[in-house]
Motif scaffolding. Structure first.
Motif, PDB file in Angstrom:
ATOM      1  N   PHE A 157      40.650  34.458  39.083  1.00 20.71           N
ATOM      2  CA  PHE A 157      40.542  36.468  37.884  1.00 20.71           C
ATOM      3  C   PHE A 157      41.800  36.463  36.881  1.00 20.71           C
ATOM      4  CE2 PHE A 157      41.719  40.548  37.159  1.00 20.71           C
ATOM      5  CZ  PHE A 157      40.625  40.907  36.211  1.00 20.71           C
ATOM      6  N   SER A 158      42.770  34.903  37.893  1.00 19.46           N
ATOM      7  CA  SER A 158      44.161  35.464  36.596  1.00 19.46           C
ATOM      8  C   SER A 158      43.718  33.930  35.506  1.00 19.46           C
ATOM      9  CB  SER A 158      45.054  35.286  37.943  1.00 19.46           C
ATOM     10  OG  SER A 158      45.123  35.932  39.031  1.00 19.46           O
ATOM     11  N   SER A 159      43.499  33.121  35.963  1.00 21.09           N
ATOM     12  CA  SER A 159      42.796  31.870  35.150  1.00 21.09           C
ATOM     13  C   SER A 159      42.247  32.186  34.050  1.00 21.09           C
ATOM     14  CB  SER A 159      42.880  30.864  35.809  1.00 21.09           C
ATOM     15  OG  SER A 159      41.103  31.063  36.262  1.00 21.09           O
ATOM     16  N   ARG A 389      26.108  34.857  44.023  1.00 19.71           N
ATOM     17  CA  ARG A 389      25.563  33.105  44.021  1.00 19.71           C
ATOM     18  C   ARG A 389      26.317  32.368  43.126  1.00 19.71           C
ATOM     19  NH1 ARG A 389      20.917  36.984  45.172  1.00 19.71           N
ATOM     20  NH2 ARG A 389      20.693  36.182  42.987  1.00 19.71           N
ATOM     21  N   ASN A 390      26.421  33.226  41.741  1.00 21.28           N
ATOM     22  CA  ASN A 390      26.995  32.075  40.827  1.00 21.28           C
ATOM     23  C   ASN A 390      28.349  32.091  40.900  1.00 21.28           C
ATOM     24  OD1 ASN A 390      24.530  31.538  39.805  1.00 21.28           O
ATOM     25  ND2 ASN A 390      24.155  33.232  39.448  1.00 21.28           N
ATOM     26  N   ASN A 391      29.372  32.041  41.688  1.00 21.39           N
ATOM     27  CA  ASN A 391      30.948  32.073  42.151  1.00 21.39           C
ATOM     28  C   ASN A 391      31.452  32.776  41.233  1.00 21.39           C
ATOM     29  OD1 ASN A 391      32.805  31.462  43.751  1.00 21.39           O
ATOM     30  ND2 ASN A 391      32.709  29.944  42.592  1.00 21.39           N
ATOM     31  N   GLU A 392      30.947  34.175  40.383  1.00 23.49           N
ATOM     32  CA  GLU A 392      31.540  34.308  39.354  1.00 23.49           C
ATOM     33  C   GLU A 392      32.654  35.231  39.047  1.00 23.49           C
ATOM     34  OE1 GLU A 392      28.252  36.430  36.551  1.00 23.49           O
ATOM     35  OE2 GLU A 392      27.424  34.746  36.563  1.00 23.49           O
ATOM     36  N   THR A 393      33.528  35.562  38.464  1.00 23.07           N
ATOM     37  CA  THR A 393      34.534  35.691  39.099  1.00 23.07           C
ATOM     38  C   THR A 393      34.167  38.234  38.698  1.00 23.07           C
ATOM     39  OG1 THR A 393      35.874  34.894  37.102  1.00 23.07           O
ATOM     40  CG2 THR A 393      36.648  37.603  38.188  1.00 23.07           C
ATOM     41  N   ILE A 394      34.310  38.613  39.824  1.00 23.11           N
ATOM     42  CA  ILE A 394      34.206  40.051  39.532  1.00 23.11           C
ATOM     43  C   ILE A 394      34.948  40.906  40.191  1.00 23.11           C
ATOM     44  CG2 ILE A 394      32.716  41.718  41.217  1.00 23.11           C
ATOM     45  CD1 ILE A 394      30.752  39.467  41.948  1.00 23.11           C
ATOM     46  N   VAL A 395      35.231  41.928  39.398  1.00 20.04           N
ATOM     47  CA  VAL A 395      36.249  42.831  39.755  1.00 20.04           C
ATOM     48  C   VAL A 395      36.465  44.611  40.787  1.00 20.04           C
ATOM     49  CG1 VAL A 395      37.973  44.949  37.941  1.00 20.04           C
ATOM     50  CG2 VAL A 395      36.905  42.450  37.114  1.00 20.04           C
ATOM     51  N   THR A 396      37.133  44.227  41.114  1.00 19.23           N
ATOM     52  CA  THR A 396      37.406  44.837  42.338  1.00 19.23           C
ATOM     53  C   THR A 396      38.258  45.977  42.753  1.00 19.23           C
ATOM     54  OG1 THR A 396      38.027  43.214  44.241  1.00 19.23           O
ATOM     55  CG2 THR A 396      35.917  42.808  43.890  1.00 19.23           C
ATOM     56  N   ASN A 397      38.985  45.561  41.846  1.00 23.99           N
ATOM     57  CA  ASN A 397      40.809  46.210  41.321  1.00 23.99           C
ATOM     58  C   ASN A 397      40.380  47.371  40.193  1.00 23.99           C
ATOM     59  OD1 ASN A 397      43.025  46.646  40.943  1.00 23.99           O
ATOM     60  ND2 ASN A 397      43.403  45.909  42.573  1.00 23.99           N
ATOM     61  N   THR A 398      40.631  48.438  40.418  1.00 24.25           N
ATOM     62  CA  THR A 398      40.393  50.142  39.735  1.00 24.25           C
ATOM     63  C   THR A 398      41.419  49.627  38.711  1.00 24.25           C
ATOM     64  OG1 THR A 398      40.145  51.462  41.479  1.00 24.25           O
ATOM     65  CG2 THR A 398      40.305  52.237  39.617  1.00 24.25           C
ATOM     66  N   ARG A 399      42.689  49.393  39.210  1.00 23.08           N
ATOM     67  CA  ARG A 399      44.098  49.155  38.564  1.00 23.08           C
ATOM     68  C   ARG A 399      43.357  47.898  37.587  1.00 23.08           C
ATOM     69  NH1 ARG A 399      48.233  46.442  37.511  1.00 23.08           N
ATOM     70  NH2 ARG A 399      47.846  44.530  39.229  1.00 23.08           N
TER      71      ARG A 399
END
Length: 462
Positions: A157-159, A389-399
């Motif tokens: 996610f950072s990159s 499955r596609n190893n995509e970036t998923i956002v889970t953090n509300t901030r």
């Protein structure tokens, strides 16, 4: 907070166990440990190489506290970026406390919650989103949440954010340069390339923002409300899904008077099943409160499972269809699974009639387990796991989600400015704001209050 002192904490779970790990971090960590550690081979801890393990004893004067293994990690090649010592001792709570108290007397300080990871962030070993992923990884209780946390901790996610920010920063610099040469009326930033960049950033931001809907439920568990009239087998279904007698089952209608919740992992994703009180007209005050809670739980759930007794329903299909329509009309956006329970008591002709009159009905017997696997498969299909499955970036953090929304809003302003020929000085303001919100995610823009809020949720020792 003194960032130069040496901190100590129990890194493993509190309580007795086979072994425990006590962690020290700070410039004097190795020096302090050397005072209380006697190697069986006579080696001096301060003279040892980084990433080495040594067998010996923790001693308090002439008294031997425990036989231990001491791991040495020298800066900057450690988790915190400082000298780190990890002591693997026997898991007696007495031994743990004796060792910790001994090092406190030698000048260590008890670590605050998350202080080891905070130091890793402050020393540039992790960015802020990676640091937050450490807490998510510790809290992960299913395959999907673990996978997301691992990806984020490794910098996926950072990159992605850093790359967008770097490109935007490059154009921002050129726009700012134009302002210095405003009188010459020159253009350093290629507007065509800038428009392409804004379109690309918009696309990525929208994908990340949209992923939060999936990421949030994966992280927190997907709530599924099991509803229906009394005594149709809701509690039996919950027990079948959980493979245990979690809910009380009886032939008396209204047995379940409150909501019962439990979570299981299906296909690596956590589902939180909520067994609700049966919906019916009742004069029982306690049962009425339970029915009211049922509707509250439907509101809170991501998926609703409507269960009816197929044996009774086969002679009353119109009433079943009316109830189904009521739920569909009240919650049009919420996925609804319709289940005919107790089908083991029906003939083949009756089963065919059910399937003919009730579209998409799932035939199930909670008592025998028939159809339970089909139900779990359908629940998985309702969740968009393609990104996993596609190893995509998923956002889970509300901030992160909030910062992405704000960045998206500013990028839309930049896009509008490009389309309408807005002056560079005004457009630069929007670009700076977008850069600010990107920086909030990775920690390039931060403050003590934000860090305090984030790391206060960590466990001690991490």
């Amino acid at each position: 907070m003194n960032e130069n002192d040496t901190i100590i904490a129990l890194a493993t779970a509190s309580g007795a166990g086979a072994i425990a790990v006590i962690r020290l971090s700070g410039n004097d960590a190795i020096t302090i440990a050397s005072k209380c550690f006697k190697s069986v081979s006579g080696k001096v801890l301060e003279n040892q190489s980084t990433h080495t393990i040594h067998l010996g004893h923790i001693v308090d004067g002439d008294r031997v506290v425990d036989e231990v293994l001491v791991s040495v990690f020298k800066n900057p090649n450690s988790y915190t970026g400082e000298h780190v010592i990890e002591i693997s001792c026997h898991g007696s709570t007495y031994i743990q406390q004796e060792i910790i108290q001994l090092f406190l007397r030698q000048g260590c300080r008890m670590a605050n919650a998350g202080e080891f990871t905070l130091r890793a962030f402050l020393n540039g070993k992790l960015d802020l989103s990676q640091a937050e992923a450490v807490a998510d990884l510790i809290a992960s209780d299913n395959e999907a949440s673990h996978q997301i946390a691992m990806q984020q901790m490794r910098g996926g996610f950072s990159s992605e954010i850093a790359k967008l920010r770097a490109e935007l920063l490059n154009f921002a610099s050129l726009i700012e340069l134009e302002l210095d040469f405003a009188e010459e009326d020159v253009e350093f930033a290629d507007r065509t390339q800038f428009k392409e960049l804004v379109v690309r950033i918009t696309f990525v931001l929208k994908r990340l923002i949209d992923s939060f809907a999936v990421g949030n439920v994966i992280k927190n568990g997907i709530p599924v409300a099991i509803v229906g009239e009394p005594n149709v087998g809701k509690s039996t279904l919950l027990n079948a899904l959980l493979n245990e007698e979690r809910a009380i089952v009886s032939d008396i209608a209204g047995t379940t008077r409150d909501t019962i919740e439990d979570e299981i992992s299906i296909g690596g994703i956590g589902f939180r099943f909520i067994d609700t009180a049966g919906i019916r007209e009742t004069s029982d005050v306690v049962e009425s409160i339970g029915i009211k809670k049922t509707f509250e739980k439907i509101e809170q759930s991501q998926v609703t499972v409507y269960l009816f007794d197929s044996e009774k329903g086969i002679s009353n299909l119109n009433t079943i269809q009316i109830e189904i329509e009521k739920i569909k009309n009240k919650y049009p956006q919420k996925p609804l699974l319709i289940i005919a329970n107790k089908v083991d008591k029906l003939t083949d002709n009756q089963l065919a009639e059910l399937e003919q009159h009730i579209e998409g009905v799932i035939l199930l017997s909670a008592k025998t387990g028939f159809g339970v696997e089909q139900l779990t498969d359908l629940l998985l299909e309702l969740i968009n796991t393609g990104a996993l499955r596609n190893n995509e970036t998923i956002v889970t953090n509300t901030r992160h989600y909030d910062a992405l929304l704000k960045a998206f809003e500013e990028i839309q302003k930049v896009k509008y400015g490009l389309e309408t020929g807005l002056s560079g000085d005004l457009m630069a303001i929007d670009i700076r704001q977008a850069l600010y919100h990107f920086g909030e995610i990775t920690g390039e823009i931060t403050n003590d209050d934000l860090l305090g809020n984030i790391f206060a949720n960590f466990c001690i020792g991490k």
